[in-house]
Design a protein around this motif. Structure first.
Motif, PDB file in Angstrom:
ATOM      1  N   SER A   1      41.132  81.118  84.293  1.00 33.23           N
ATOM      2  CA  SER A   1      40.937  81.878  82.741  1.00 33.23           C
ATOM      3  C   SER A   1      39.926  81.118  82.131  1.00 33.23           C
ATOM      4  CB  SER A   1      42.586  81.491  82.009  1.00 33.23           C
ATOM      5  OG  SER A   1      42.461  80.011  81.790  1.00 33.23           O
TER       6      SER A   1
ATOM      7  N   ALA B   1      39.882  78.975  79.583  1.00 32.64           N
ATOM      8  CA  ALA B   1      40.208  77.687  79.214  1.00 32.64           C
ATOM      9  C   ALA B   1      40.425  76.917  80.558  1.00 32.64           C
ATOM     10  CB  ALA B   1      41.572  77.327  78.691  1.00 32.64           C
ATOM     11  N   GLN B   2      40.660  77.310  81.620  1.00 33.27           N
ATOM     12  CA  GLN B   2      40.734  76.772  83.039  1.00 33.27           C
ATOM     13  C   GLN B   2      39.366  76.657  83.437  1.00 33.27           C
ATOM     14  OE1 GLN B   2      42.998  79.519  85.323  1.00 33.27           O
ATOM     15  NE2 GLN B   2      45.063  78.413  84.794  1.00 33.27           N
TER      16      GLN B   2
ATOM     17  N   LEU C   1      40.614  74.402  70.513  1.00 36.25           N
ATOM     18  CA  LEU C   1      41.521  74.956  71.558  1.00 36.25           C
ATOM     19  C   LEU C   1      43.128  74.813  70.840  1.00 36.25           C
ATOM     20  CD1 LEU C   1      39.984  73.402  74.669  1.00 36.25           C
ATOM     21  CD2 LEU C   1      39.703  75.665  73.909  1.00 36.25           C
TER      22      LEU C   1
ATOM     23  N   ARG D   1      48.180  75.142  74.562  1.00 43.06           N
ATOM     24  CA  ARG D   1      48.268  75.764  75.788  1.00 43.06           C
ATOM     25  C   ARG D   1      47.164  75.924  76.653  1.00 43.06           C
ATOM     26  NH1 ARG D   1      47.676  81.051  77.751  1.00 43.06           N
ATOM     27  NH2 ARG D   1      46.670  81.475  75.737  1.00 43.06           N
ATOM     28  N   GLU D   2      45.902  76.199  75.841  1.00 46.82           N
ATOM     29  CA  GLU D   2      44.786  76.099  76.367  1.00 46.82           C
ATOM     30  C   GLU D   2      44.265  74.724  76.722  1.00 46.82           C
ATOM     31  OE1 GLU D   2      42.337  79.477  73.978  1.00 46.82           O
ATOM     32  OE2 GLU D   2      42.573  77.812  72.741  1.00 46.82           O
TER      33      GLU D   2
ATOM     34  N   GLN E   1      45.622  74.165  79.901  1.00 45.80           N
ATOM     35  CA  GLN E   1      44.673  74.864  81.115  1.00 45.80           C
ATOM     36  C   GLN E   1      43.482  74.195  81.444  1.00 45.80           C
ATOM     37  OE1 GLN E   1      44.348  79.097  80.311  1.00 45.80           O
ATOM     38  NE2 GLN E   1      46.428  79.482  79.916  1.00 45.80           N
TER      39      GLN E   1
END
Ligand code: HEM
Length: 196
Positions: A104, A106-107, A166, A169-170, A173
């Motif tokens: 994703s 953010a990942q 961010l 949740r991000e 990640q």
């Protein structure tokens, strides 16, 4: 009224990433050294294959438009072309391209943290390549410092990553992405050096 999720830059983000991944870093560091990549050009060639897989799998992230907006100058930081040039310098064939990482946005930031941070340890690896008669313009291009120096580049990257807005949740990640990157590096090392 429910509070909106806070979106703030986090000056401690990279510090937390470092803390969250330090065990992974140490195990990767130990695995690299256990593989004795600087014992001979043959073994160094195998190390280049590991680097080719890792940096090749990240190329699409370095080229990603959105990530380049978040981290200006990202595209120029990829070391994949330099790894390919190193393989050519040693007269080795280019391995087939590997599967791009699936992450994703953010990942992806966590993967890039891992890849960019590896430039710091590269100072140590670069010195070892000299024993093999290699240098920043022969076989060890991808480990050579940037003309402005490693520290400056790293500080700039950290400032950009820390400066991103961010949500929680991000944030989680990004950490997961960094851990996945170390995992993937370990996997490449094990596969390439599998027969000792
Ligand atoms: C033998 C192999 C390696 C050695 C000796 C090594 C050594 C180091 C050293 C000395 C630092 C600087 C630590 C500091 O200034 O606080 C560092 C940072 C880092 N290395 Fe490695 N490293 C190796 C391999 C790798 C690999 C293969 C990766 C990634 C796949 C990696 C990822 C990182 C990251 C992300 C950082 C930044 C940590 C931070 O300050 O946030 N390293 N490494």
């Amino acid at each position: 009224m429910t509070a909106a999720p806070s979106l703030i830059p986090d000056s401690g983000r990279c510090k937390r990433l470092k803390a969250a991944s330090s065990r992974d870093h140490d195990s990767v560091d130990q695995l690299v050294m256990a593989a004795r990549p600087f014992e001979s050009r043959e073994r160094y060639g195998r190390f280049l294959q590991v680097q080719h897989r890792f940096h090749g799998s990240l190329l699409a992230l370095y080229q990603d438009e959105r990530l380049n907006l978040q981290l200006p100058g990202l595209l120029a930081l990829s070391r994949f072309a330099a790894v390919e040039a190193d393989l050519r310098d040693l007269g080795l064939p280019l391995p087939s391209p590997v599967q791009p990482v699936c992450a994703s946005p953010a990942q992806a930031l966590g993967w890039l943290y891992c890849s960019e941070g590896s430039n710091l340890g590269a100072a140590f690896l670069f010195k070892h390549t000299q024993r093999l008669g290699l240098a920043g313009d022969l076989g060890a291009r991808h480990l050579a410092p940037h003309p402005d120096g490693r520290a400056l580049h790293w500080r700039e990257f950290v400032a950009r990553l820390d400066g991103l807005l961010l949500d929680e949740r991000e944030e989680a990640q990004v950490v997961a992405g960094a851990i996945a990157a170390f995992d993937s590096y370990r996997g490449h090392l094990r596969e390439v050096f599998t027969d000792g």
